[in-house]
Motif scaffolding. Structure first.
Motif, PDB file in Angstrom:
ATOM      1  N   ARG A  21      -6.284 -12.487 -15.255  1.00  0.00           N
ATOM      2  CA  ARG A  21      -7.418 -12.687 -14.354  1.00  0.00           C
ATOM      3  C   ARG A  21      -7.035 -12.143 -12.971  1.00  0.00           C
ATOM      4  O   ARG A  21      -5.882 -12.249 -12.544  1.00  0.00           O
ATOM      5  N   HIS A  22      -7.997 -11.560 -12.277  1.00  0.00           N
ATOM      6  CA  HIS A  22      -7.716 -10.994 -10.961  1.00  0.00           C
ATOM      7  C   HIS A  22      -7.324 -12.072  -9.954  1.00  0.00           C
ATOM      8  O   HIS A  22      -7.500 -13.282 -10.189  1.00  0.00           O
ATOM      9  N   GLY A  23      -6.825 -11.652  -8.792  1.00  0.00           N
ATOM     10  CA  GLY A  23      -6.449 -12.576  -7.734  1.00  0.00           C
ATOM     11  C   GLY A  23      -7.638 -13.023  -6.895  1.00  0.00           C
ATOM     12  O   GLY A  23      -8.782 -12.622  -7.132  1.00  0.00           O
ATOM     13  N   GLU A  24      -7.339 -13.839  -5.886  1.00  0.00           N
ATOM     14  CA  GLU A  24      -8.398 -14.374  -5.026  1.00  0.00           C
ATOM     15  C   GLU A  24      -9.149 -13.256  -4.307  1.00  0.00           C
ATOM     16  O   GLU A  24      -8.560 -12.272  -3.866  1.00  0.00           O
ATOM     17  N   VAL A  25     -10.458 -13.453  -4.152  1.00  0.00           N
ATOM     18  CA  VAL A  25     -11.345 -12.465  -3.537  1.00  0.00           C
ATOM     19  C   VAL A  25     -11.768 -12.929  -2.140  1.00  0.00           C
ATOM     20  O   VAL A  25     -11.984 -14.116  -1.905  1.00  0.00           O
ATOM     21  N   HIS A  26     -11.898 -11.983  -1.239  1.00  0.00           N
ATOM     22  CA  HIS A  26     -12.421 -12.287   0.102  1.00  0.00           C
ATOM     23  C   HIS A  26     -13.928 -12.487  -0.024  1.00  0.00           C
ATOM     24  O   HIS A  26     -14.679 -11.549  -0.269  1.00  0.00           O
ATOM     25  N   ASN A  27     -14.368 -13.739   0.156  1.00  0.00           N
ATOM     26  CA  ASN A  27     -15.771 -14.085  -0.074  1.00  0.00           C
ATOM     27  C   ASN A  27     -16.149 -15.256   0.824  1.00  0.00           C
ATOM     28  O   ASN A  27     -16.423 -16.362   0.350  1.00  0.00           O
ATOM     29  N   PRO A  28     -16.147 -15.050   2.143  1.00  0.00           N
ATOM     30  CA  PRO A  28     -16.368 -16.159   3.074  1.00  0.00           C
ATOM     31  C   PRO A  28     -17.730 -16.826   2.940  1.00  0.00           C
ATOM     32  O   PRO A  28     -17.884 -17.993   3.328  1.00  0.00           O
ATOM     33  N   HIS A  40     -13.550  -7.355  -2.563  1.00  0.00           N
ATOM     34  CA  HIS A  40     -12.142  -6.964  -2.671  1.00  0.00           C
ATOM     35  C   HIS A  40     -11.234  -8.187  -2.621  1.00  0.00           C
ATOM     36  O   HIS A  40     -11.645  -9.275  -2.216  1.00  0.00           O
ATOM     37  N   LEU A  41      -9.981  -8.000  -3.011  1.00  0.00           N
ATOM     38  CA  LEU A  41      -9.013  -9.079  -2.926  1.00  0.00           C
ATOM     39  C   LEU A  41      -8.800  -9.495  -1.473  1.00  0.00           C
ATOM     40  O   LEU A  41      -8.819  -8.667  -0.563  1.00  0.00           O
ATOM     41  N   SER A  42      -8.588 -10.776  -1.277  1.00  0.00           N
ATOM     42  CA  SER A  42      -8.160 -11.278   0.022  1.00  0.00           C
ATOM     43  C   SER A  42      -6.664 -10.966   0.183  1.00  0.00           C
ATOM     44  O   SER A  42      -6.001 -10.495  -0.758  1.00  0.00           O
ATOM     45  N   GLU A  43      -6.125 -11.270   1.340  1.00  0.00           N
ATOM     46  CA  GLU A  43      -4.687 -11.075   1.530  1.00  0.00           C
ATOM     47  C   GLU A  43      -3.909 -11.948   0.554  1.00  0.00           C
ATOM     48  O   GLU A  43      -2.898 -11.528  -0.020  1.00  0.00           O
ATOM     49  N   LEU A  44      -4.382 -13.178   0.342  1.00  0.00           N
ATOM     50  CA  LEU A  44      -3.730 -14.052  -0.627  1.00  0.00           C
ATOM     51  C   LEU A  44      -3.849 -13.473  -2.031  1.00  0.00           C
ATOM     52  O   LEU A  44      -2.904 -13.544  -2.827  1.00  0.00           O
ATOM     53  N   GLY A  45      -5.001 -12.895  -2.342  1.00  0.00           N
ATOM     54  CA  GLY A  45      -5.192 -12.280  -3.646  1.00  0.00           C
ATOM     55  C   GLY A  45      -4.228 -11.134  -3.886  1.00  0.00           C
ATOM     56  O   GLY A  45      -3.721 -10.942  -4.999  1.00  0.00           O
ATOM     57  N   ARG A  46      -3.942 -10.371  -2.848  1.00  0.00           N
ATOM     58  CA  ARG A  46      -2.969  -9.274  -2.976  1.00  0.00           C
ATOM     59  C   ARG A  46      -1.561  -9.823  -3.214  1.00  0.00           C
ATOM     60  O   ARG A  46      -0.783  -9.246  -3.976  1.00  0.00           O
ATOM     61  N   GLN A  47      -1.257 -10.936  -2.569  1.00  0.00           N
ATOM     62  CA  GLN A  47       0.036 -11.573  -2.809  1.00  0.00           C
ATOM     63  C   GLN A  47       0.139 -12.034  -4.259  1.00  0.00           C
ATOM     64  O   GLN A  47       1.196 -11.914  -4.893  1.00  0.00           O
ATOM     65  N   MET A  48      -0.957 -12.569  -4.792  1.00  0.00           N
ATOM     66  CA  MET A  48      -0.972 -12.992  -6.194  1.00  0.00           C
ATOM     67  C   MET A  48      -0.711 -11.806  -7.119  1.00  0.00           C
ATOM     68  O   MET A  48       0.075 -11.900  -8.075  1.00  0.00           O
ATOM     69  N   ALA A  49      -1.380 -10.690  -6.849  1.00  0.00           N
ATOM     70  CA  ALA A  49      -1.207  -9.495  -7.684  1.00  0.00           C
ATOM     71  C   ALA A  49       0.237  -9.017  -7.647  1.00  0.00           C
ATOM     72  O   ALA A  49       0.815  -8.657  -8.682  1.00  0.00           O
ATOM     73  N   SER A  67     -10.890  -3.869 -15.567  1.00  0.00           N
ATOM     74  CA  SER A  67     -12.334  -3.837 -15.358  1.00  0.00           C
ATOM     75  C   SER A  67     -12.639  -2.853 -14.225  1.00  0.00           C
ATOM     76  O   SER A  67     -11.813  -2.649 -13.336  1.00  0.00           O
ATOM     77  N   PRO A  68     -13.818  -2.240 -14.222  1.00  0.00           N
ATOM     78  CA  PRO A  68     -14.144  -1.290 -13.153  1.00  0.00           C
ATOM     79  C   PRO A  68     -14.388  -1.925 -11.786  1.00  0.00           C
ATOM     80  O   PRO A  68     -14.451  -1.210 -10.783  1.00  0.00           O
ATOM     81  N   LEU A  69     -14.514  -3.256 -11.713  1.00  0.00           N
ATOM     82  CA  LEU A  69     -14.786  -3.907 -10.433  1.00  0.00           C
ATOM     83  C   LEU A  69     -13.561  -3.872  -9.523  1.00  0.00           C
ATOM     84  O   LEU A  69     -12.428  -3.964  -9.981  1.00  0.00           O
ATOM     85  N   GLU A  70     -13.818  -3.768  -8.211  1.00  0.00           N
ATOM     86  CA  GLU A  70     -12.731  -3.551  -7.248  1.00  0.00           C
ATOM     87  C   GLU A  70     -11.633  -4.605  -7.339  1.00  0.00           C
ATOM     88  O   GLU A  70     -10.440  -4.275  -7.259  1.00  0.00           O
ATOM     89  N   ARG A  71     -12.016  -5.860  -7.471  1.00  0.00           N
ATOM     90  CA  ARG A  71     -11.013  -6.919  -7.474  1.00  0.00           C
ATOM     91  C   ARG A  71     -10.060  -6.813  -8.656  1.00  0.00           C
ATOM     92  O   ARG A  71      -8.876  -7.165  -8.539  1.00  0.00           O
ATOM     93  N   ALA A  72     -10.564  -6.325  -9.775  1.00  0.00           N
ATOM     94  CA  ALA A  72      -9.712  -6.136 -10.946  1.00  0.00           C
ATOM     95  C   ALA A  72      -8.818  -4.907 -10.779  1.00  0.00           C
ATOM     96  O   ALA A  72      -7.624  -4.942 -11.108  1.00  0.00           O
ATOM     97  N   GLN A  73      -9.386  -3.829 -10.273  1.00  0.00           N
ATOM     98  CA  GLN A  73      -8.603  -2.614 -10.042  1.00  0.00           C
ATOM     99  C   GLN A  73      -7.462  -2.884  -9.061  1.00  0.00           C
ATOM    100  O   GLN A  73      -6.323  -2.437  -9.264  1.00  0.00           O
ATOM    101  N   GLU A  74      -7.757  -3.628  -8.000  1.00  0.00           N
ATOM    102  CA  GLU A  74      -6.746  -3.920  -6.985  1.00  0.00           C
ATOM    103  C   GLU A  74      -5.661  -4.858  -7.515  1.00  0.00           C
ATOM    104  O   GLU A  74      -4.499  -4.760  -7.108  1.00  0.00           O
ATOM    105  N   THR A  75      -6.026  -5.743  -8.429  1.00  0.00           N
ATOM    106  CA  THR A  75      -5.044  -6.639  -9.040  1.00  0.00           C
ATOM    107  C   THR A  75      -4.132  -5.886  -9.996  1.00  0.00           C
ATOM    108  O   THR A  75      -2.930  -6.166 -10.076  1.00  0.00           O
ATOM    109  N   ALA A  76      -4.691  -4.928 -10.710  1.00  0.00           N
ATOM    110  CA  ALA A  76      -3.910  -4.187 -11.707  1.00  0.00           C
ATOM    111  C   ALA A  76      -2.987  -3.141 -11.090  1.00  0.00           C
ATOM    112  O   ALA A  76      -1.963  -2.788 -11.684  1.00  0.00           O
TER     113      ALA A  76
END
Length: 234
Positions: A21-28, A40-49, A67-76
């Motif tokens: 599963r992808h990391g945390e997303v920036h979604n205020p 997109h991933l938050s800074e914490l989400g990038r740390q998770m990846a 997955s083609p979605l940004e959060r998945a691409q950035e996690t992978a």
């Protein structure tokens, strides 16, 4: 054929496919973003990846797809980079469609009391508010099998989203597909790992390499917090 040769050939026919599963997303704003672009991933989400990439660095990973979605691409991306691999994309790994996409739909926000939403909540078994569970099973099993073939005898990492991962795991483990979303064992940046012997899944495992980075209210089984929703990190 000697016993040693048979064992060696048997070992070569073991393939492990990790659904991440992808990391945390920036979604205020707390939007149920679903398949929407631009999240997109938050800074914490990038740390998770990065944490998961580190945990898999010593594994025999030969195929990474998302997955083609940004959060998945950035996690992978960190996982692929750690193994010197190109990142592939498989549309079958995308998030489940949902009629509430683009809206806030969290605990305590009154969404379930709005009459306009009731028509979408009539059948939790299909479900009536989104992509049928069985359709998710079909496409996710197709993605798993394709990855198994691409990485045969090695390991593959597929980055997807919470609901499709949980649904295909439930199918493989012969559980009913309709469920309480609060009971999903599929936290952010987790790995649900399918071991194949040949073309048959023989076991399913689960791990959370970045558990210490995951906010407490997003862990599996956590009590819902008013104003926050697990759905936002789907």
């Amino acid at each position: 054929m000697s016993d040693a040769t048979a064992r060696a050939e048997n070992d070569q026919d073991i393939t492990v496919v990790h659904l991440m599963r992808h990391g945390e997303v920036h979604n205020p704003d707390g939007v149920l973003y679903g398949r929407r672009a631009g999240y997109h991933l938050s800074e914490l989400g990038r740390q998770m990846a990065d944490r998961v990439a580190e945990s898999l660095a010593g594994r025999d990973v030969t195929y990474v797809v998302a997955s083609p979605l940004e959060r998945a691409q950035e996690t992978a991306t960190p996982v692929a980079k750690a193994h010197g691999l190109d990142l592939a994309t498989d549309a079958r790994l995308i998030e489940a469609a949902n009629v509430f996409e683009g809206k806030t739909f969290g605990v305590g926000d009154g969404a379930l009391r709005k009459p306009g939403n009731w028509k979408h909540l009539t059948n939790p078994f299909q479900p009536s508010w989104g992509e049928p569970y069985i359709e998710q099973v079909v496409r996710m099993m197709g993605a798993l099998d394709a990855a198994k073939d691409a990485a045969r005898g090695h390991e593959a990492v597929l980055v997807s989203h919470q609901l499709p991962i949980w649904i295909v795991r439930s199918f493989v483990e012969k559980r009913r597909l309709w469920h309480d979303p609060r009971r999903r064992q599929c936290t952010l940046a987790s790995l649900t790992s399918f071991t194949y012997r040949g073309d048959t899944i023989v076991s399913v495992g689960y791990s959370e390499p970045a558990r210490d980075l995951v906010p407490a209210h997003l862990l599996a089984g956590a009590k819902p917090v008013k104003g926050k929703s697990k759905a936002f990190g789907a």
